[in-house]
Design a protein around this motif. Structure first.
Motif, PDB file in Angstrom:
ATOM      1  N   ASN A 164       0.882  -1.293  -0.418  1.00 36.44           N
ATOM      2  CA  ASN A 164       0.040   0.021   0.139  1.00 36.44           C
ATOM      3  C   ASN A 164       1.012   0.977   0.307  1.00 36.44           C
ATOM      4  O   ASN A 164       0.783   2.169   0.739  1.00 36.44           O
ATOM      5  CB  ASN A 164      -0.668   0.004   1.369  1.00 36.44           C
ATOM      6  CG  ASN A 164      -2.098   1.025   0.999  1.00 36.44           C
ATOM      7  OD1 ASN A 164      -2.040   1.816  -0.399  1.00 36.44           O
ATOM      8  ND2 ASN A 164      -2.450   1.153   2.134  1.00 36.44           N
ATOM      9  N   ASN A 166       0.767   4.090  -1.961  1.00 32.53           N
ATOM     10  CA  ASN A 166       0.143   5.386  -2.305  1.00 32.53           C
ATOM     11  C   ASN A 166      -1.665   5.400  -2.420  1.00 32.53           C
ATOM     12  O   ASN A 166      -2.031   4.281  -1.678  1.00 32.53           O
ATOM     13  CB  ASN A 166      -0.825   4.946  -4.611  1.00 32.53           C
ATOM     14  CG  ASN A 166       0.438   4.565  -5.367  1.00 32.53           C
ATOM     15  OD1 ASN A 166       1.404   5.240  -5.768  1.00 32.53           O
ATOM     16  ND2 ASN A 166       0.648   3.321  -5.987  1.00 32.53           N
ATOM     17  N   SER A 167      -1.316   6.766  -1.872  1.00 33.77           N
ATOM     18  CA  SER A 167      -2.802   7.241  -1.093  1.00 33.77           C
ATOM     19  C   SER A 167      -3.716   7.460  -2.335  1.00 33.77           C
ATOM     20  O   SER A 167      -3.091   7.552  -3.446  1.00 33.77           O
ATOM     21  CB  SER A 167      -2.574   8.400  -0.237  1.00 33.77           C
ATOM     22  OG  SER A 167      -1.808   9.317  -1.100  1.00 33.77           O
ATOM     23  N   ASP A 195      -7.110   4.987  -6.867  1.00 37.51           N
ATOM     24  CA  ASP A 195      -6.547   4.732  -5.644  1.00 37.51           C
ATOM     25  C   ASP A 195      -5.354   3.532  -7.240  1.00 37.51           C
ATOM     26  O   ASP A 195      -5.922   2.320  -7.383  1.00 37.51           O
ATOM     27  CB  ASP A 195      -6.325   3.853  -4.501  1.00 37.51           C
ATOM     28  CG  ASP A 195      -5.300   3.504  -3.073  1.00 37.51           C
ATOM     29  OD1 ASP A 195      -5.308   3.806  -2.665  1.00 37.51           O
ATOM     30  OD2 ASP A 195      -4.169   3.313  -4.274  1.00 37.51           O
ATOM     31  N   ASP A 197      -3.578   1.342  -5.559  1.00 36.08           N
ATOM     32  CA  ASP A 197      -2.856   0.140  -5.469  1.00 36.08           C
ATOM     33  C   ASP A 197      -4.237  -0.880  -6.077  1.00 36.08           C
ATOM     34  O   ASP A 197      -4.845  -1.426  -6.623  1.00 36.08           O
ATOM     35  CB  ASP A 197      -2.517  -0.125  -3.866  1.00 36.08           C
ATOM     36  CG  ASP A 197      -1.377   1.207  -3.634  1.00 36.08           C
ATOM     37  OD1 ASP A 197      -0.577   0.619  -3.901  1.00 36.08           O
ATOM     38  OD2 ASP A 197      -1.960   1.408  -3.145  1.00 36.08           O
ATOM     39  N   ASP A 201      -5.717  -2.618  -0.832  1.00 28.63           N
ATOM     40  CA  ASP A 201      -5.077  -1.332  -0.520  1.00 28.63           C
ATOM     41  C   ASP A 201      -5.704  -0.281  -1.397  1.00 28.63           C
ATOM     42  O   ASP A 201      -4.870   0.794  -1.497  1.00 28.63           O
ATOM     43  CB  ASP A 201      -3.726  -1.878  -0.912  1.00 28.63           C
ATOM     44  CG  ASP A 201      -2.520  -2.899  -0.149  1.00 28.63           C
ATOM     45  OD1 ASP A 201      -3.018  -2.836   0.809  1.00 28.63           O
ATOM     46  OD2 ASP A 201      -1.589  -3.101  -0.520  1.00 28.63           O
ATOM     47  N   GLY A 202      -6.207  -0.706  -2.287  1.00 30.65           N
ATOM     48  CA  GLY A 202      -7.102   0.375  -2.918  1.00 30.65           C
ATOM     49  C   GLY A 202      -8.721   0.547  -3.279  1.00 30.65           C
ATOM     50  O   GLY A 202      -9.341   0.903  -3.755  1.00 30.65           O
ATOM     51  N   ASP A 257      -8.465   4.292   1.700  1.00 32.25           N
ATOM     52  CA  ASP A 257      -8.081   3.014   1.655  1.00 32.25           C
ATOM     53  C   ASP A 257      -8.002   1.848   2.667  1.00 32.25           C
ATOM     54  O   ASP A 257      -8.288   2.379   4.134  1.00 32.25           O
ATOM     55  CB  ASP A 257      -7.225   2.806   0.761  1.00 32.25           C
ATOM     56  CG  ASP A 257      -5.422   3.009   1.167  1.00 32.25           C
ATOM     57  OD1 ASP A 257      -5.342   2.391   2.357  1.00 32.25           O
ATOM     58  OD2 ASP A 257      -4.854   2.821   0.579  1.00 32.25           O
TER      59      ASP A 257
END
Ligand SMILES: *[C@@H]1O[C@H](CO)[C@@H](O)[C@H](O)[C@H]1NC(C)=O
Ligand SMILES: *[C@@H]1O[C@H](CO)[C@@H](O)[C@H](O)[C@H]1NC(C)=O
Ligand SMILES: [Ca+2]
Ligand SMILES: [Ca+2]
Ligand SMILES: [Ca+2]
Ligand SMILES: [Ca+2]
Length: 493
Positions: A164, A166-167, A195, A197, A201-202, A257
Motif C-alpha cells: 500500500n 499509494n494514497s 488509488d 494499489d 490497498d486500493g 483505502d
C-alpha cells in the motif's frame, strides 16, 4: 512361523529404507524439491516478492518480503560437488531477469532463493489495471556442475505482491451550486478518487469530516455515500440562515483505502453554494413594528376618520407605545428573490364594506411595494370609526405566499378645536392632538389655580384687616409672630 514372519517384516522394513535412500540419493543438483505443477511444457517454479522502491531496497535489502525461495536441489556455485549454474533467459519480459533478481544460496539455511535487487512498481502510473505488473515470467536454465550437459529448464512465475504505497487521490476539484429548497436525500454532486494499489490497498471509501472553526462547515447538512461518493443533502438547507455574502458551505470529504496495517487517505473540500428559494412570504414593514423572525408580527395601521375623504389617499399611521407616526403600507419579500407583491382588501369588520375602499400597488426601490388605500364611496364617521380593514400582501408567484395587516379608524378628540389641521404634514399627529388637548387642560387648571390663589389672598387680607388695625404693620406682625413662636417653643428647655 513367528520367526519367519518377523524375518519377512524386517526384510520389508530394510527394503523400504534402501528404497527411500535410493530416492533421496536420486535428487541431484537442479532437481526440483517439489514436483511442481506443469503450467505448460516445462515444470514451473512459483515464487512471490513484494514490489519495492529504490529506497526500500537500499534500507532493507535482505527483508524476506523482497526474496523468495528457489526450490531446487544443489547449491548455486560452480565449485561444490552438487553445485549448479543458474541462467535466467530473457524470453518473456523486455527486461533481463538477471538484472532484477540475484540467484543465491543462503549461507545459514543452505536454501536457494531469488532476491529482488531492482525496484519494481507493481501499480504502474495509473489506477487502471492495464499498466500493472502482477507477475514476472521467465525460463530458468539450471546446469549441474558435475555434468553441465544435464541441464534442466523451468518456467518461473514471480508474483509481484502489492504494497500500500499509494494514497487515494481525488481526480478533480469540486464546486457546485444548489437551491436551498433541494429536498433532503437529493444528490448534490459525486466525488471520485483513485488509488493505484490492488485489492484492499486500493479499496477506497468516502466520508465527511468536520471542519473545526469554520462557520460554513457543511458536515451537519450533507453526507457522502461511502462507496460511490454521492454527496447528498442530509438536513434541510436554509439560505437565509447563512451569513450575508457567505451563502455557501464547505464540505470536507476524506477518501481512505483499506490497506493494512495502516490505511492511507487524502481530502478534498467541496464548495457548495446555496441559492435563495421561495420559502418565505412577504412581510409588512414600518419602523417600530413588533418584529418576529425579521417580519412585523401583527402589522397594524390606523387612520383618523377626518383623514378619510372620498377619492383621496387615506393617510395612515403606525403606533409604537403612545407615539403615532404617519407611515405608508409597505411590504417586501422576505426571500432575497424580491418577488412581485400585490395588495388587496380581503375583509372588513363589520363585514360588507370592502367595496367602499380601493387599494392599489406601486413598486418601490429595493424590492418594496407600497399600497395606496382610497375611499371610493362615503361611509358615515360613526360607522367608519368602528371599522377594521384586513389587507393582504401576496407574492405573485405560484406559491402565493402572503401576509395580512389590519387598518382601523379612530375619531379625533371631540374637544379638539384645531380639527383636521392638527395632523396635516406633521410626523406625530396624535402627539399634536394630545398637545392641543393638554393645552386646553393646562389653561383650565391655570385659571382655576389663579382664581383659588386670588380668593385666598382676599380672604387673608380681610382677616388681617379685622385683627390688626394698622395696614403698614402687617409685615412686622408676621415676622415677630414667627420669632415669638420660636422662642416659646424653645423656652421649656
Ligand atoms: C553427461 O550427461 C550426458 C547426457 O546424459 C551423457 O551423455 C554424458 O556421458 C555425461 N558425461 C559425464 C562425464 O558423465
Ligand atoms: C471493497 O470492499 C467492500 C467491503 O469490504 C466490498 O463490498 C467491495 O466490493 C470492495 N471493492 C473493491 C473494488 O474491491
Ligand atoms: Ca492505496
Ligand atoms: Ca502498490
Ligand atoms: Ca429563501
Ligand atoms: Ca418569497
Amino acid at each position: 512361523m513367528t520367526l519367519k514372519m518377523l524375518k519377512m517384516l524386517l526384510s520389508a522394513f530394510f527394503m523400504c529404507i534402501v528404497l527411500t535412500s535410493k530416492v533421496t540419493k536420486a535428487q541431484k543438483a537442479c532437481d526440483p524439491i517439489d514436483n511442481g505443477p506443469y503450467l505448460g511444457v516445462l515444470p514451473s517454479l512459483l515464487m512471490s516478492v513484494s514490489e519495492a522502491t529504490e529506497e526500500d531496497l537500499r534500507m532493507y535489502p535482505l527483508d524476506p518480503m523482497f526474496s523468495s525461495e528457489l526450490r531446487l536441489m544443489g547449491v548455486i556455485d560452480s565449485v561444490s560437488p552438487n553445485g549448479m549454474i543458474i541462467t535466467p533467459q530473457m524470453d518473456y519480459q523486455l527486461v533481463d531477469p538477471s538484472e532484477i533478481f540475484v540467484f543465491e544460496t543462503d549461507a545459514s539455511s543452505n536454501r536457494n532463493r531469488i532476491r529482488l535487487v531492482r525496484p519494481i512498481d507493481r501499480d504502474g502510473q495509473t489506477a487502471s489495471f492495464d499498466d500493472d505488473i502482477n507477475t514476472l515470467k521467465f525460463t530458468l536454465k539450471c546446469q549441474p556442475k558435475y555434468n553441465t550437459s544435464l541441464e534442466r529448464l523451468y518456467t518461473v512465475h514471480v508474483q509481484i505482491l502489492d504494497k500500500n504505497d499509494n494514497s487515494p487521490h481525488f481526480v478533480e476539484t469540486y464546486e457546485v451550486e444548489i437551491n436551498e429548497l433541494l429536498p433532503v436525500g437529493s444528490t448534490v454532486i459525486t466525488v471520485s478518487a483513485e488509488d493505484r494499489d490492488l485489492n484492499l490497498d486500493g479499496n477506497i471509501t468516502y466520508s465527511v469530516v468536520q471542519i473545526a472553526n469554520d462557520l460554513n462547515d457543511g458536515s451537519r447538512l450533507f453526507d457522502v455515500d461511502a462507496l460511490h461518493g454521492n454527496v447528498k443533502v442530509r438536513n434541510p438547507l436554509d439560505y437565509e440562515s447563512l451569513p450575508v455574502n457567505q451563502k455557501f458551505y464547505n464540505l470536507r470529504i476524506q477518501v481512505q483505502d483499506a490497506g493494512m496495517p495502516s490505511p492511507m487517505s487524502s481530502f478534498t473540500t467541496v464548495k457548495i453554494t446555496v441559492t435563495d428559494g421561495d420559502d418565505l412570504g412577504p412581510f409588512f414593514q414600518y419602523t417600530g413594528c413588533q418584529e418576529h423572525k425579521g417580519a412585523c408580527a401583527w402589522p397594524e395601521y390606523s387612520a383618523y376618520t377626518k383623514d378619510v375623504q372620498k377619492n383621496k389617499e387615506i393617510r395612515l399611521m403606525t403606533t409604537k407605545g403612545t407615539e403615532s407616526t404617519y407611515a405608508d403600507i409597505q411590504a417586501k419579500d422576505m426571500d432575497s428573490l424580491s418577488s412581485e407583491i400585490q395588495f388587496s382588501i380581503i375583509a372588513t369588520t363589520p363585514r360588507g364594506f370592502d367595496l367602499h375602499f380601493s387599494i392599489s400597488t406601486t413598486i418601490m426601490a429595493n424590492g418594496y411595494y407600497r399600497a395606496t388605500l382610497n375611499l371610493v364611496s362615503e361611509i358615515d364617521t360613526n360607522t367608519l370609526s368602528n371599522l377594521q380593514i384586513l389587507i393582504k400582501a401576496e407574492e405573485a408567484t405560484f406559491r402565493r405566499r402572503h401576509a395580512i395587516a389590519s387598518v382601523r379608524f379612530m375619531k379625533p378628540e371631540e374637544n379638539s378645536n384645531t380639527g383636521g389641521s392638527s395632523v396635516s404634514g406633521q410626523q406625530t399627529s396624535s402627539g399634536n392632538e394630545i398637545t392641543s388637548l393638554n393645552l386646553g387642560l393646562i389653561i383650565a387648571v391655570a385659571v382655576a389655580l389663579t382664581l383659588i390663589v386670588c380668593l385666598s389672598l382676599v380672604v387673608i387680607v380681610i382677616a388681617c384687616r379685622r385683627r390688626s388695625p394698622p395696614d403698614d404693620k402687617k409685615n412686622l406682625m408676621t415676622t415677630s409672630g414667627h420669632s415669638n413662636g420660636a422662642y416659646n417653643e424653645h423656652t421649656p428647655l
